[in-house]
Design a protein around this motif. Structure first.
Motif, mmCIF file in Angstrom:
data_model
loop_
_atom_site.group_PDB
_atom_site.id
_atom_site.type_symbol
_atom_site.label_atom_id
_atom_site.label_comp_id
_atom_site.label_asym_id
_atom_site.label_seq_id
_atom_site.Cartn_x
_atom_site.Cartn_y
_atom_site.Cartn_z
ATOM 1 N N GLU A 1 -9.486 3.543 11.977
ATOM 2 C CA GLU A 1 -8.392 4.590 12.396
ATOM 3 C C GLU A 1 -9.236 5.884 13.185
ATOM 4 O O GLU A 1 -8.942 6.243 14.273
ATOM 5 C CB GLU A 1 -7.350 5.098 11.418
ATOM 6 N N ALA B 1 -1.684 6.120 15.879
ATOM 7 C CA ALA B 1 -0.591 5.903 14.981
ATOM 8 C C ALA B 1 -0.790 4.835 13.931
ATOM 9 O O ALA B 1 0.175 3.847 14.079
ATOM 10 C CB ALA B 1 0.590 5.737 15.856
ATOM 11 N N GLY B 2 -1.909 4.750 13.213
ATOM 12 C CA GLY B 2 -1.889 3.880 12.269
ATOM 13 C C GLY B 2 -2.537 2.447 13.005
ATOM 14 O O GLY B 2 -2.398 1.658 12.194
ATOM 15 N N TRP C 1 -5.298 0.939 11.031
ATOM 16 C CA TRP C 1 -4.813 0.329 9.686
ATOM 17 C C TRP C 1 -4.477 -1.066 9.758
ATOM 18 O O TRP C 1 -4.718 -1.850 9.148
ATOM 19 C CB TRP C 1 -4.227 1.383 8.864
ATOM 20 N N ILE C 2 -3.672 -1.039 11.025
ATOM 21 C CA ILE C 2 -3.078 -2.339 10.927
ATOM 22 C C ILE C 2 -3.956 -3.367 11.574
ATOM 23 O O ILE C 2 -3.923 -4.495 11.146
ATOM 24 C CB ILE C 2 -1.845 -2.241 12.417
ATOM 25 N N LEU D 1 -7.239 -3.597 10.398
ATOM 26 C CA LEU D 1 -7.776 -3.770 9.325
ATOM 27 C C LEU D 1 -6.963 -4.970 8.493
ATOM 28 O O LEU D 1 -7.236 -6.082 8.063
ATOM 29 C CB LEU D 1 -7.853 -2.501 8.542
ATOM 30 N N ALA D 2 -5.384 -4.653 8.733
ATOM 31 C CA ALA D 2 -4.831 -5.705 7.983
ATOM 32 C C ALA D 2 -4.954 -7.239 8.594
ATOM 33 O O ALA D 2 -4.596 -8.094 8.144
ATOM 34 C CB ALA D 2 -3.351 -5.327 7.792
ATOM 35 N N TYR E 1 5.043 -1.483 10.478
ATOM 36 C CA TYR E 1 4.300 -1.055 9.257
ATOM 37 C C TYR E 1 4.740 -2.164 7.974
ATOM 38 O O TYR E 1 4.166 -2.579 7.332
ATOM 39 C CB TYR E 1 4.498 0.223 8.928
ATOM 40 N N LEU E 2 6.181 -2.062 8.123
ATOM 41 C CA LEU E 2 6.826 -3.051 7.144
ATOM 42 C C LEU E 2 6.262 -4.440 7.217
ATOM 43 O O LEU E 2 5.861 -5.196 6.258
ATOM 44 C CB LEU E 2 8.318 -3.010 7.003
ATOM 45 N N THR F 1 3.607 -5.270 8.403
ATOM 46 C CA THR F 1 1.989 -5.504 7.607
ATOM 47 C C THR F 1 2.120 -5.756 6.310
ATOM 48 O O THR F 1 1.560 -6.522 5.765
ATOM 49 C CB THR F 1 1.409 -4.154 8.241
ATOM 50 N N ILE F 2 3.036 -4.952 5.562
ATOM 51 C CA ILE F 2 2.914 -5.345 4.217
ATOM 52 C C ILE F 2 3.437 -6.423 3.842
ATOM 53 O O ILE F 2 2.862 -7.238 3.004
ATOM 54 C CB ILE F 2 3.882 -4.038 3.359
ATOM 55 N N LEU G 1 0.716 -9.279 4.614
ATOM 56 C CA LEU G 1 -0.385 -9.210 3.518
ATOM 57 C C LEU G 1 -0.085 -9.778 2.093
ATOM 58 O O LEU G 1 -0.496 -10.424 1.596
ATOM 59 C CB LEU G 1 -0.892 -7.594 3.211
ATOM 60 N N ALA H 1 -2.235 -8.517 -2.774
ATOM 61 C CA ALA H 1 -2.346 -7.584 -1.663
ATOM 62 C C ALA H 1 -3.172 -6.140 -1.621
ATOM 63 O O ALA H 1 -2.878 -5.768 -2.461
ATOM 64 C CB ALA H 1 -1.079 -7.463 -1.068
ATOM 65 N N LEU I 1 -4.021 -1.142 2.099
ATOM 66 C CA LEU I 1 -3.504 -1.299 3.234
ATOM 67 C C LEU I 1 -1.874 -0.810 2.962
ATOM 68 O O LEU I 1 -1.196 -0.118 3.771
ATOM 69 C CB LEU I 1 -3.904 -2.326 3.804
ATOM 70 N N THR I 2 -1.700 -1.265 1.957
ATOM 71 C CA THR I 2 -0.009 -1.399 1.732
ATOM 72 C C THR I 2 0.359 0.077 1.366
ATOM 73 O O THR I 2 1.471 0.473 2.040
ATOM 74 C CB THR I 2 0.513 -2.316 0.600
ATOM 75 N N LEU J 1 -0.930 2.910 2.411
ATOM 76 C CA LEU J 1 -1.236 3.550 3.742
ATOM 77 C C LEU J 1 0.079 3.209 4.475
ATOM 78 O O LEU J 1 0.639 4.130 5.210
ATOM 79 C CB LEU J 1 -2.592 3.490 4.292
ATOM 80 N N MET J 2 0.389 1.974 4.838
ATOM 81 C CA MET J 2 1.444 1.640 5.605
ATOM 82 C C MET J 2 3.024 2.473 5.200
ATOM 83 O O MET J 2 3.625 2.769 5.962
ATOM 84 C CB MET J 2 1.699 0.193 5.527
ATOM 85 N N TYR K 1 3.709 5.701 6.804
ATOM 86 C CA TYR K 1 4.259 5.956 8.002
ATOM 87 C C TYR K 1 5.847 5.582 7.717
ATOM 88 O O TYR K 1 6.614 6.311 8.362
ATOM 89 C CB TYR K 1 3.673 4.833 8.963
ATOM 90 N N VAL K 2 6.182 4.715 6.810
ATOM 91 C CA VAL K 2 7.587 4.391 6.599
ATOM 92 C C VAL K 2 8.352 5.634 5.861
ATOM 93 O O VAL K 2 9.276 5.967 6.280
ATOM 94 C CB VAL K 2 7.642 3.039 5.714
#
Lengths: 305, 363
Positions: free
Chosen positions: A39, A219-220, A223-224, A226-227, A273-274, A276-277, A280, B145, B149-150, B152-153, B156-157
């Motif tokens: 980032e 805007a991240g 990080w995305i 990286l995911a 972002y959700l 991504t989680i 993962l 997981a 990363l989680t 950090l994500m 934003y949420v």
């Protein structure tokens, strides 16, 4: 029909920076180094890329500025994490914090300025083909570069001796060192490649995606990216699929906002972002049998003498 | 001739003590160069950054106010990092804590609710922060997981969720369409320590948190487990310590502290909920944790120092038109030097001459 074409075009545009940054990070991680500063390198690449293009009027030179900036940032990381054997997670975080500050400082003078964005390819006859013409033959240069980049990285990692050695460093640095390979030097090159890609990916944003610079415009996405490398199981082919899927999620939420779906826009913006989680979690769960990550990923290596 | 790292036989206690000071010195040196590049007088700039804020009572209070969230968050993060659990989403937990506490403040607005409001806000914010931090912790423990990363994500949420609330359901109807809630009632506000000043009760809470963490780490079995799991995972396994349980615990505690810091910020210095309540406290706290050597007392000092850079940065912007981003650059460089100097605790530099084989005993 035109809507379908427009959606595909915008998905490609949204995916390209993710794909470029993730491809670079994939090579870095395959050599056994976890650089969490994507980032930070991207945002500096965005600021320097815009500065370069604005000062010279050339998108190409802007992109070069971005690449150089990203590489310089990654050299700081290499000096710390490889040269001084500092914890890679902490160093990567530091790189992102520094990058956000630096990009604000560099970009401050350019906020509000506009440039002519990167031109799109146009081949008479081919670009006019309905539906596929503009998708295949009407993109900006970055899109083609990103595809070439992934193909090149795939070829390098699996079809060349140097790629094999790089992967060996990532899986077992002690053995690679014992065989006489300069582990730290190879890793430095891998980190620099990752930085160059992140810088280019960052530069894509103000040079092609939106023709202006705003602070924090990545805007991240770093990080995305990286995911996405985790998503791809560290394999270039799956990276392409992942990047386009994520691009699609981004565009889906933009269009959903435009169609006036009765969901608050902030909830739609949170989707990537959700997603991504969720991805993962699902992937890590599916892999419970054994990890596909490079075995030495993120571990410190100080050669014995 | 080549410069290489060589592992020390044992960690150097002297360097462990002075390395943060060396790091600060090197950072200031780098800043002098940066100021010169920006065309500002480096000495005047350093004065504005580090001396001027210490010379008047208002700024001194303001430093304590800024240090309060930094120290509280960093204490929680240090527990995570000691246990080798990487919570980098404290910013999100801070925001969720602020939102949860504000919910009570907004719902009781204009009613004759009594003195229970503020304590309830603090408790709810801590619980919400802890729950929010448990999401990445559980994803890590149950599914493997990456918590980096989680967590950090989720920043934003949380940011978008707060934005939705203050632009939608919680917007102050008399706020001229600004995205903010109405000003909190006095019962929903953190009391000031000095009448008419800036210092508030939150700073006392932060000091209590520091003391509690110091006791936890130095005097309890749990604290010992946290340190062993991070420093020697294998030994911890043989000792029967449950690493997963500690990931859950440290994440929950750090989330609770970040949430508490969040509500104290909105119910204290800010006074209402709005976007941008945090100038990146959750991320700066990472620097505070490392600069303080993951030690509670060290974190208190480091928190005050970084708060000084925030206030100094604002003053330098007003007095010398130095951009605020310089403060962020300063903080990033500082973290780099801290990490680099820490490397010298475990390693030493050694010059190697490849031609002449220098083989004296390791030492």
């Amino acid at each position: 029909m035109e809507l379908v074409e427009a959606i595909i075009l915008s998905v490609l545009a949204a995916s390209t920076p993710l794909l470029i940054a993730a491809t670079g990070e994939l090579v870095t991680e395959r050599s056994g180094v976890l650089n969490l500063g994507v980032e930070g390198m991207m945002i500096v690449g965005a600021a320097c890329g815009f500065a370069g293009a604005w000062l010279t009027g050339s998108i190409f030179i802007g992109a070069l500025f971005g690449i150089v900036a990203g590489t310089m940032m990654s050299l700081i990381f290499a000096l710390m994490a490889l040269g001084l054997a500092v914890n890679q997670v902490a160093t990567g975080l530091a790189l992102t914090i520094l990058g956000v500050g630096l990009s604000g400082l560099i970009g401050a003078g350019f906020v509000g300025e506009r440039i002519t964005p990167a031109v799109h390819l146009f081949i008479p006859g081919l670009t006019d083909i309905p539906l596929v013409g503009r998708v295949l033959f009407g993109e900006d240069g970055f899109v083609y570069v990103s595809i070439a980049l992934v193909l090149g990285v795939w070829w390098f990692l699996y079809r060349t001796r140097a790629g094999l050695i790089l992967r060996a460093c990532g899986d077992n640095h002690v053995s690679a060192h014992a065989l006489g390979y300069p582990v730290l030097r190879i890793r430095t090159f891998a980190v620099m490649f990752g930085g160059a890609c992140a810088g280019l990916a960052g530069a894509y944003l103000p040079l092609a995606y939106t023709p202006f610079f705003i602070p924090g415009m990545t805007a991240g996405r770093g990080w995305i990216a990286l995911a996405l490398v985790v998503f791809s199981s560290w394999r270039p082919g799956r990276l392409v699929v992942g990047a386009y899927l994520f691009g699609a999620v981004t565009i889906l939420q933009l269009h959903a906002q435009g169609w006036g779906v009765g969901i608050p826009s902030q909830f739609m913006s949170a989707l990537p972002y959700l997603a991504t989680i969720i991805v993962l979690v699902l992937l890590s769960r599916a892999r419970s049998g054994g990890s596909t990550a490079p075995a030495a990923l993120g571990t410190v290596f100080v050669p014995d003498r | 001739m080549q410069l290489v790292l060589e592992k020390r036989a044992e960690r150097s206690g002297t360097i462990a003590l002075v390395s943060p000071l060396i790091a600060i010195g090197l950072t200031i040196l780098t800043m002098v160069i940066l100021f010169a590049i920006l065309g500002k007088n480096p000495l005047l700039a350093l004065h504005a950054y580090f001396i001027a804020p210490l010379t008047d009572g208002y700024s001194l209070q303001e430093i304590a106010v800024k240090a309060t969230p930094l120290v509280m968050i960093a204490i929680g993060l240090s527990l995570c990092y000691l246990a080798n659990a990487w919570n980098i989403g404290a910013e999100g937990q801070f925001l969720i804590g602020a939102v949860a506490g504000s919910w009570i403040a907004v719902r009781t607005q204009g009613t004759d609710a009594g003195a229970w409001v503020l304590p309830a806000m603090l408790v709810l914010a801590a619980a919400a922060g802890a729950l929010y931090a448990l999401i990445p912790a559980i994803c890590k423990v149950k599914f493997g997981a990456s918590e980096i990363l989680t967590s950090l994500m989720l920043v934003y949420v949380a940011d978008l969720f707060l934005d939705y609330l203050v632009r939608g359901p919680w917007r102050d109807p008399h706020g001229f369409n600004f995205p903010t809630t109405a000003e909190f009632d006095p019962v929903a506000t953190v009391p000031l320590l000095i009448e008419g000043g800036r210092l508030h009760l939150g700073s006392i809470i932060a000091l209590l948190v520091v003391a509690a963490a110091a006791i936890l780490l130095a005097r309890t079995i749990k604290g010992f487990e946290i340190r062993v799991v991070g420093a020697a995972p294998r030994a911890a396994r043989f000792g029967g310590f449950n690493a997963n349980q500690l990931v859950i615990l440290t994440f929950a505690v750090s989330g609770a502290l970040a949430g508490l810091a969040g509500v104290i910020e909105v119910a204290g210095p800010v006074g209402h909920l709005q976007p941008g309540i945090s100038p990146g406290y959750g991320f700066t706290a990472i620097i505070v944790a490392f600069l303080g050597r993951l030690n509670p007392l060290g974190i208190l000092i480091a928190g005050l120092f970084l708060a000084l850079t925030f206030i100094g940065g604002e003053q330098a912007q007003i007095a010398m038109k130095i951009p605020l981003d310089v403060t962020k650059v300063f903080q990033g460089i500082l973290l780099f030097y801290v990490l680099a100097c820490d490397s010298l605790i475990l390693y030493r530099f050694k010059l190697v001459f490849p031609n002449r084989q220098v083989t004296r005993g390791a030492g």
